[in-house]
Design an enzyme around this catalytic site. Structure first.
Site, mmCIF file in Angstrom:
data_model
loop_
_atom_site.group_PDB
_atom_site.id
_atom_site.type_symbol
_atom_site.label_atom_id
_atom_site.label_comp_id
_atom_site.label_asym_id
_atom_site.label_seq_id
_atom_site.Cartn_x
_atom_site.Cartn_y
_atom_site.Cartn_z
ATOM 1 N N THR A 125 0.923 -1.196 -0.125
ATOM 2 C CA THR A 125 0.050 0.152 0.069
ATOM 3 C C THR A 125 0.574 1.081 0.115
ATOM 4 O O THR A 125 1.971 1.147 0.526
ATOM 5 C CB THR A 125 -0.896 -0.060 1.158
ATOM 6 O OG1 THR A 125 -1.403 1.356 1.360
ATOM 7 C CG2 THR A 125 -0.131 -0.359 2.647
ATOM 8 N N ASP A 126 0.356 2.256 -0.432
ATOM 9 C CA ASP A 126 1.045 3.742 -0.444
ATOM 10 C C ASP A 126 1.167 3.948 0.953
ATOM 11 O O ASP A 126 2.105 5.005 1.058
ATOM 12 C CB ASP A 126 0.303 4.559 -1.260
ATOM 13 C CG ASP A 126 -1.039 4.973 -0.803
ATOM 14 O OD1 ASP A 126 -1.840 4.117 0.037
ATOM 15 O OD2 ASP A 126 -1.952 5.932 -1.340
ATOM 16 N N GLU A 127 0.372 3.538 1.879
ATOM 17 C CA GLU A 127 0.311 4.119 3.279
ATOM 18 C C GLU A 127 1.807 3.792 3.827
ATOM 19 O O GLU A 127 2.195 4.314 4.990
ATOM 20 C CB GLU A 127 -0.540 3.333 4.155
ATOM 21 C CG GLU A 127 -2.004 3.764 3.547
ATOM 22 C CD GLU A 127 -3.143 3.905 4.802
ATOM 23 O OE1 GLU A 127 -2.802 3.658 5.753
ATOM 24 O OE2 GLU A 127 -4.288 4.089 4.047
ATOM 25 N N TYR A 150 -1.327 -0.415 11.405
ATOM 26 C CA TYR A 150 -1.758 -1.004 9.971
ATOM 27 C C TYR A 150 -0.533 -0.750 9.103
ATOM 28 O O TYR A 150 -0.029 -1.696 8.333
ATOM 29 C CB TYR A 150 -2.859 -0.496 9.394
ATOM 30 C CG TYR A 150 -3.219 -0.715 7.814
ATOM 31 C CD1 TYR A 150 -3.195 -2.156 7.297
ATOM 32 C CD2 TYR A 150 -2.907 0.388 6.957
ATOM 33 C CE1 TYR A 150 -3.313 -2.374 5.995
ATOM 34 C CE2 TYR A 150 -3.156 0.062 5.555
ATOM 35 C CZ TYR A 150 -3.289 -1.417 5.114
ATOM 36 O OH TYR A 150 -3.064 -1.744 3.637
ATOM 37 N N LYS A 154 2.417 -3.302 7.277
ATOM 38 C CA LYS A 154 2.594 -3.669 6.045
ATOM 39 C C LYS A 154 3.978 -3.332 5.528
ATOM 40 O O LYS A 154 4.502 -3.921 4.510
ATOM 41 C CB LYS A 154 1.703 -2.686 5.216
ATOM 42 C CG LYS A 154 0.191 -3.024 5.242
ATOM 43 C CD LYS A 154 -0.401 -4.408 4.554
ATOM 44 C CE LYS A 154 -0.279 -4.452 3.076
ATOM 45 N NZ LYS A 154 -0.812 -5.852 2.549
HETATM 46 P P1 NAD Z 1 -10.088 -6.609 2.918
HETATM 47 O O1 NAD Z 1 -9.883 -6.342 4.455
HETATM 48 O O2 NAD Z 1 -11.327 -6.300 2.216
HETATM 49 O O3 NAD Z 1 -9.856 -8.136 2.817
HETATM 50 C C1 NAD Z 1 -8.731 -8.997 3.372
HETATM 51 C C2 NAD Z 1 -9.168 -10.463 2.827
HETATM 52 O O4 NAD Z 1 -8.324 -11.131 3.836
HETATM 53 C C3 NAD Z 1 -10.486 -10.964 3.771
HETATM 54 O O5 NAD Z 1 -10.977 -11.965 2.780
HETATM 55 C C4 NAD Z 1 -10.117 -11.564 4.684
HETATM 56 O O6 NAD Z 1 -11.033 -12.619 5.432
HETATM 57 C C5 NAD Z 1 -8.742 -12.355 4.394
HETATM 58 N N1 NAD Z 1 -7.755 -12.738 5.581
HETATM 59 C C6 NAD Z 1 -7.511 -11.634 6.854
HETATM 60 N N2 NAD Z 1 -6.675 -12.242 7.474
HETATM 61 C C7 NAD Z 1 -6.390 -13.625 6.904
HETATM 62 C C8 NAD Z 1 -5.400 -14.499 7.249
HETATM 63 N N3 NAD Z 1 -4.800 -14.600 8.503
HETATM 64 N N4 NAD Z 1 -5.398 -15.556 6.626
HETATM 65 C C9 NAD Z 1 -6.010 -15.486 5.411
HETATM 66 N N5 NAD Z 1 -6.903 -14.658 4.903
HETATM 67 C C10 NAD Z 1 -7.086 -13.529 5.700
HETATM 68 O O7 NAD Z 1 -9.005 -5.972 2.261
HETATM 69 P P2 NAD Z 1 -8.720 -5.282 0.681
HETATM 70 O O8 NAD Z 1 -9.092 -3.897 0.812
HETATM 71 O O9 NAD Z 1 -9.283 -6.037 -0.124
HETATM 72 O O10 NAD Z 1 -7.134 -5.394 0.606
HETATM 73 C C11 NAD Z 1 -6.434 -6.623 0.105
HETATM 74 C C12 NAD Z 1 -5.177 -6.166 0.232
HETATM 75 O O11 NAD Z 1 -4.760 -4.827 -0.790
HETATM 76 C C13 NAD Z 1 -4.356 -6.029 1.512
HETATM 77 O O12 NAD Z 1 -3.337 -6.568 1.620
HETATM 78 C C14 NAD Z 1 -4.321 -4.354 1.603
HETATM 79 O O13 NAD Z 1 -3.198 -3.946 2.407
HETATM 80 C C15 NAD Z 1 -3.814 -3.951 0.283
HETATM 81 N N6 NAD Z 1 -4.452 -2.766 -0.172
HETATM 82 C C16 NAD Z 1 -5.743 -2.349 0.059
HETATM 83 C C17 NAD Z 1 -6.002 -1.140 -0.526
HETATM 84 C C18 NAD Z 1 -7.451 -0.524 -0.437
HETATM 85 O O14 NAD Z 1 -7.637 0.643 -0.640
HETATM 86 N N7 NAD Z 1 -8.419 -1.379 0.306
HETATM 87 C C19 NAD Z 1 -5.077 -0.185 -0.937
HETATM 88 C C20 NAD Z 1 -3.776 -0.699 -1.260
HETATM 89 C C21 NAD Z 1 -3.427 -1.738 -0.974
HETATM 90 O O1 TDX Z 2 -15.697 7.284 8.846
HETATM 91 C C1 TDX Z 2 -14.516 7.629 8.142
HETATM 92 N N1 TDX Z 2 -14.358 9.023 7.862
HETATM 93 C C2 TDX Z 2 -13.507 9.777 7.310
HETATM 94 O O2 TDX Z 2 -13.295 10.880 7.117
HETATM 95 C C3 TDX Z 2 -13.778 6.881 7.693
HETATM 96 C C4 TDX Z 2 -13.699 5.289 7.659
HETATM 97 C C5 TDX Z 2 -12.592 7.476 6.917
HETATM 98 N N2 TDX Z 2 -12.438 8.605 6.777
HETATM 99 C C6 TDX Z 2 -11.426 9.274 6.049
HETATM 100 C C7 TDX Z 2 -10.022 9.026 6.542
HETATM 101 C C8 TDX Z 2 -9.230 8.943 5.173
HETATM 102 O O3 TDX Z 2 -8.694 10.204 5.312
HETATM 103 O O4 TDX Z 2 -11.452 9.001 4.784
HETATM 104 C C9 TDX Z 2 -10.304 8.632 4.319
HETATM 105 C C10 TDX Z 2 -10.164 7.344 3.576
HETATM 106 O O5 TDX Z 2 -10.435 6.450 4.956
HETATM 107 P P1 TDX Z 2 -10.271 4.827 4.814
HETATM 108 O O6 TDX Z 2 -11.429 4.212 3.590
HETATM 109 O O7 TDX Z 2 -10.317 4.092 6.026
HETATM 110 O O8 TDX Z 2 -8.912 4.597 3.947
HETATM 111 P P2 TDX Z 2 -7.241 4.830 4.437
HETATM 112 O O9 TDX Z 2 -7.095 5.127 5.834
HETATM 113 O O10 TDX Z 2 -6.841 6.240 3.626
HETATM 114 O O11 TDX Z 2 -6.569 3.497 4.087
HETATM 115 C C11 TDX Z 2 -7.166 2.808 2.735
HETATM 116 O O12 TDX Z 2 -6.001 3.007 1.763
HETATM 117 C C12 TDX Z 2 -4.970 2.332 2.079
HETATM 118 C C13 TDX Z 2 -7.173 1.354 3.075
HETATM 119 O O13 TDX Z 2 -8.201 1.094 4.039
HETATM 120 C C14 TDX Z 2 -6.069 0.520 3.166
HETATM 121 O O14 TDX Z 2 -6.262 -0.855 3.251
HETATM 122 C C15 TDX Z 2 -5.125 0.891 2.176
HETATM 123 O O15 TDX Z 2 -3.923 0.099 2.140
#
Ligand code: NAD
Ligand code: TDX
Length: 338
Positions: A125-127, A150, A154
């Protein structure tokens, strides 16, 4: 080609499994997922039922299970999506983030090395870069400076992947993408939370001054980039993935876009206390993946949000069935005293 997709029942993982079925129909796909609160077998149910995807329930942090799975099937390619992924939850309790995101990744790396996996893709992730000020972009050499538990977990996983490449010659790439949105996203993240709350005429809790900037990418664009990295990325390299200027918006603008598409009032916006260590701004320079692998995002922010809103409007049963039980307890705990 035998492919393992960990976390394939979650948001991005399940979108990726559907994408693989369409783009690489001859590949044999196995999903390993623990089905935590964020995992939902419904996301890939028809593929599992028709037998085109094999589903294994279990944890990437369960060494015995992982070793048996890798010994039983010779995987060519592994995509590691499995993770605890929500920043707010990591603030309330970090242990499971370390167990899954760091220990789980290490267990997969060891199994991949022992069984000769040809390519390991770590979905990061970019985080991991921390926060930007008002200007500038994350490039792949930007120093790692995570601020949430988190993001720190990562970052730890990224470093273990790079160590496996350097020390043991594992073939692996790391991808660092910005904020995804689209179908099947659990309604704890901003986009699905605000869409579903608005559909229910409930308040949209905006943290702080609402001016934190994120770089929003439609999930299918991310999936296309991941497949390219798996097939053509150079081992040991990191690839940033993002949507460019069109997707870089302060949270208040994202919120207003959702409300305007839904035809709902801005009175639903409720400013609440800020998230601790809330990163101010993310912005991605994706010129490396563009020049090396020819990837570019295709879906504009407006179009992506329209598609996403449509999906949540048409799939009420999906999100109403998860906005219960554990979710309500979490919601109460995270938002009650803000
Ligand atoms: P999500 O939380 O929707 O899904 C995570 C999945 O992993 C779920 O199906 C959960 O059951 C499974 N899981 C959790 N713990 C586990 C374990 N111990 N063993 C096997 N499975 C397990 O997450 P997402 O948003 O789909 O993110 C997927 C990946 O992409 C993550 O690694 C996250 O860090 C990365 N990512 C997410 C975003 C975003 O914006 N959502 C952005 C950049 C990177
Ligand atoms: O209730 C909320 N109110 C609010 O203002 C929530 C849930 C979020 N926010 C803000 C926080 C952030 O600035 O919105 C922005 C986005 O929040 P999230 O959806 O929680 O995402 P973020 O914290 O940016 O992290 C996400 O991007 C990178 C994903 O959750 C990560 O899994 C990914 O790695």
């Amino acid at each position: 080609m035998n492919v393992l997709v960990t976390g394939g029942a979650g948001f991005i993982g399940s979108n990726f499994v559907h994408y693989l079925r369409r783009e690489r129909p001859s590949w044999k796909v196995t999903v390993l997922d623990l089905l935590t609160y964020a995992g939902n077998l419904k996301n890939i149910a028809e593929l599992v039922e028709e037998g085109s995807v094999r589903f294994v329930k279990g944890s990437i942090a369960d060494k015995e299970l992982v070793d048996d799975l890798f010994k039983g099937t010779k995987f060519n390619l592994v995509f590691n999506f499995a993770a605890e992924s929500h920043v707010d939850r990591s603030i309330h309790g970090a242990q499971v983030f370390v167990e899954t995101n760091i220990m789980g990744t290490q267990i997969l790396l060891d199994a991949a090395r022992a069984t000769g996996v040809e390519r390991f893709v770590q979905i990061s992730t970019d985080e991991v870069y921390g926060s930007l000020g008002p200007t500038g972009f994350f490039v792949e050499t930007t120093p790692l400076n995570p601020t949430s538990p988190y993001a720190a977990s990562k970052t730890g996983a990224d470093l273990m992947v790079l160590a496996a490449v350097k020390t043991h010659g594992l073939e692996a790439v790391i991808t660092r993408c910005s904020n995804n949105y689209g179908p099947y996203q659990f309604p704890e993240k901003l986009m699905p939370l605000f869409i579903t709350n608005a559909l229910e005429d409930k308040p949209l809790p905006l943290y702080g001054d609402g001016l934190n900037v994120r770089s929003w990418i439609y999930v299918e664009d991310h999936c296309a980039a991941l497949l390219l990295c798996g097939e053509k990325g150079r081992s040991g390299e990191v690839y940033n993935i993002g949507a460019g200027a069109d997707g870089e918006l302060p949270n208040i603008e994202v919120t207003k876009t959702i409300l305007s598409i839904l035809g709902k009032s801005e009175d639903l916006i409720q400013y609440v206390a800020d998230r601790p260590a809330h990163d101010r701004r993310y912005a991605i320079d994706y010129s490396k993946i563009k020049s090396e692998l020819g990837w570019e995002p295709k879906i504009s922010f407006r179009e992506g949000v329209q598609r996403t809103v449509e999906w949540y409007k048409n799939n009420k049963e999906w999100w109403q069935s998860v906005k219960t039980g554990e979710y309500l307890k979490y919601y109460e705990m995270n938002y009650a005293n803000r």
